[in-house]
Write a protein that holds these residues in place. Structure first.
Motif, PDB file in Angstrom:
ATOM      1  N   GLY A   1     107.350 -31.112  82.481  1.00  0.00           N
ATOM      2  CA  GLY A   1     106.983 -29.732  82.159  1.00  0.00           C
ATOM      3  C   GLY A   1     105.609 -29.543  81.577  1.00  0.00           C
ATOM      4  O   GLY A   1     104.937 -28.547  81.861  1.00  0.00           O
ATOM      5  N   ASP A   2     105.147 -30.478  80.728  1.00  0.00           N
ATOM      6  CA  ASP A   2     103.810 -30.341  80.148  1.00  0.00           C
ATOM      7  C   ASP A   2     102.812 -31.296  80.780  1.00  0.00           C
ATOM      8  O   ASP A   2     101.681 -31.430  80.318  1.00  0.00           O
ATOM      9  N   ALA A   3     103.241 -31.986  81.849  1.00  0.00           N
ATOM     10  CA  ALA A   3     102.365 -32.819  82.684  1.00  0.00           C
ATOM     11  C   ALA A   3     101.704 -33.954  81.922  1.00  0.00           C
ATOM     12  O   ALA A   3     100.566 -34.314  82.205  1.00  0.00           O
ATOM     13  N   ASP A   4     102.426 -34.545  80.964  1.00  0.00           N
ATOM     14  CA  ASP A   4     101.887 -35.759  80.343  1.00  0.00           C
ATOM     15  C   ASP A   4     102.543 -37.010  80.928  1.00  0.00           C
ATOM     16  O   ASP A   4     102.222 -38.127  80.514  1.00  0.00           O
ATOM     17  N   ARG A   5     103.445 -36.840  81.915  1.00  0.00           N
ATOM     18  CA  ARG A   5     104.078 -37.967  82.590  1.00  0.00           C
ATOM     19  C   ARG A   5     103.881 -37.849  84.097  1.00  0.00           C
ATOM     20  O   ARG A   5     103.730 -36.753  84.633  1.00  0.00           O
ATOM     21  N   CYS A   6     103.954 -38.997  84.766  1.00  0.00           N
ATOM     22  CA  CYS A   6     103.860 -39.021  86.225  1.00  0.00           C
ATOM     23  C   CYS A   6     104.709 -40.156  86.772  1.00  0.00           C
ATOM     24  O   CYS A   6     104.579 -41.301  86.328  1.00  0.00           O
ATOM     25  N   LEU A   7     105.589 -39.836  87.714  1.00  0.00           N
ATOM     26  CA  LEU A   7     106.284 -40.832  88.514  1.00  0.00           C
ATOM     27  C   LEU A   7     105.919 -40.581  89.973  1.00  0.00           C
ATOM     28  O   LEU A   7     105.402 -39.513  90.323  1.00  0.00           O
TER      29      LEU A   7
END
Length: 451
Positions: free
Chosen positions: A242-248
């Motif tokens: 949701g806050d775009a601090d993760r990426c898979l």
């Protein structure tokens, strides 16, 4: 009452736990504490405020801005942007404070508040404790021209995109990427960054309405991305939270590529470009042993920390390392940002695919994940696990049984009366068998200890 701040700011049910009053009071307290610490002396302070698209962020951001301005801080309202964008902008414009309203990958009814200090760094525990201690205390309110002014800051988005494009080592021309933005903060900015880098972009989960953030899309729900990538013939897919601090990621066949594999590929890329500081990667104890084996074979050292991006970042700053992260896809590239950045991680991964001409599936073979089994043992005395002789003897027996071809980890939950038993082995069946055996010992022995 427990500590208000968790490992990533203050978080809870919006308008019940996280209220407008709390947001305002926390903002005032933050300014008071930073003033007392000398961070705001000698000039008129500036803050940058952003939020993710969830509905409650509208009133919580307004309350946060009101609190900061009432304490004499000029506020740049950046609107809907990813968390790493607010951290970056806080540093880039020389702001004294940043504030982000988001509950990350949590469902829509939740929200949270996190602060960044000068330079875009998360506040240390001592500062958070001081803020909590100052909540709703008496203070001298500024008046007249000493109150803060509020200014919209739409140019923040463009500034952040330019930063992202300046960080990647090569363009993405000829690459087709599917982006799942979780109906979240990167729904517009993600596509803009990838398209300007040269990629063809297919968007899913990119229609935020304030209510649908993380709902069936994003890094915690990969199924739509796994279907879409092969369906449209894309080279790879990337999912943010949701806050775009993760990426898979998923490869062209829709197979998941997790945070450990992403870190392995980025570490090798940086290593080959002589840009991996100390030839070291920082990961947590939950990262797969396959990552350790792959890095060792490449001559890359791995430093392990407790679970949590805060601990990863602390070790990176302590050792001067440039890359670290978690299996969840929270990856920190310290040369370009002070927090995990999903869009930047995705751009770097896509650039690796484009520059090598190899598929993501092929690049991901740089590490082989050992099958992993995790069993949560509930209702036990978790604090006794480290020193209980029977439990530790059972762990030693399990390690001998694995014979160096796996790993055993017993970890106390930070929030529940739970012990997490994690076992990695050469086969999924073996990992499950040993994990269940250990879980039985933990349940029996630690239950006895509480009787």
């Amino acid at each position: 009452m427990g500590r208000l701040f968790g490992t990533d700011g203050v978080r809870g049910l919006a308008n019940r736990d996280i209220t407008a009053e709390l947001a305002l009071d926390l903002s005032v307290a933050a300014v008071r504490v930073l003033s007392e610490e000398g961070e705001l002396s000698g000039h008129r302070p500036i803050a940058v405020v952003g939020r993710d698209p969830r509905a409650s962020g509208e009133f919580l951001a307004a309350a946060t801005i009101a609190g900061l301005a009432s304490a004499g801080v000029d506020v740049f309202d950046a609107g809907v942007l990813p968390t790493p964008a607010i951290a970056y902008l806080t540093a880039a414009i020389g702001a004294d404070l940043g504030a982000m309203l988001s509950a990350s990958h949590n469902p829509m009814p939740d929200n949270g508040i996190k602060f960044f200090s000068h330079g875009g760094h998360k506040l240390p525990d001592a500062t958070e404790n001081a803020i909590e201690a100052r909540l709703r205390g008496d203070w001298e309110r500024p008046t007249g021209d000493q109150v803060g002014r509020v200014k919209p800051y739409p140019e923040g988005a463009e500034k952040y995109v330019a930063h992202l494009l300046g960080a990647i080592p090569s363009r993405l021309d000829g690459l087709h990427v599917v982006l799942d933005t979780a109906h979240g903060a990167a729904s517009e900015i993600g596509a803009k960054a990838f398209e300007r880098a040269g990629a063809k972009v297919t968007l899913i989960g990119a229609d935020p309405d304030g209510l649908n953030i993380n709902d069936g899309f994003g890094s915690t729900h990969l199924e739509h991305l796994q279907e879409t990538v092969p369906q449209v013939g894309a080279d790879l897919g990337l999912a943010f939270d949701g806050d775009a601090d993760r990426c898979l990621a998923v490869d062209a066949n829709g197979v998941e590529v997790d945070g450990d594999q992403i870190m392995a590929m980025l570490a090798l890329d940086l290593h080959e470009r002589h840009a991996l500081a100390g030839d070291t990667l920082v990961a947590t104890v939950m990262s797969n042993e396959g990552l350790m084996q792959a890095m060792s074979a490449a001559g890359i050292n791995v430093m392990r920390t407790d679970v949590g991006d805060r601990y990863v970042l602390e070790e990176m700053r302590r050792g001067g390392y440039s890359l670290g992260g978690e299996q969840s896809g929270h990856v920190i590239l310290l040369e370009h940002g002070t927090t995990g950045d999903g869009v930047l991680t995705g751009l770097m991964l896509a650039a690796r695919v484009a520059s090598t001409g190899r598929s993501l599936a092929d690049l991901a073979t740089c590490m082989t994940r050992l099958p992993q089994c995790l069993v949560n043992v509930r209702g036990v005395d978790k604090h006794a696990v480290d020193d209980h002789p029977v439990v530790q003897a059972a762990v030693a027996d399990a390690k001998r049984e694995l014979g160096g071809l796996g790993r055993v980890l017993l970890r106390k939950s930070g929030t529940e009366p739970v012990v997490r038993v994690m076992v990695e082995a050469a086969s999924a069946e073996r990992a499950q068998q040993i994990a269940e055996q250990l879980a039985e010992v933990v349940a029996r022995e630690l239950a006895m200890a509480t009787a």
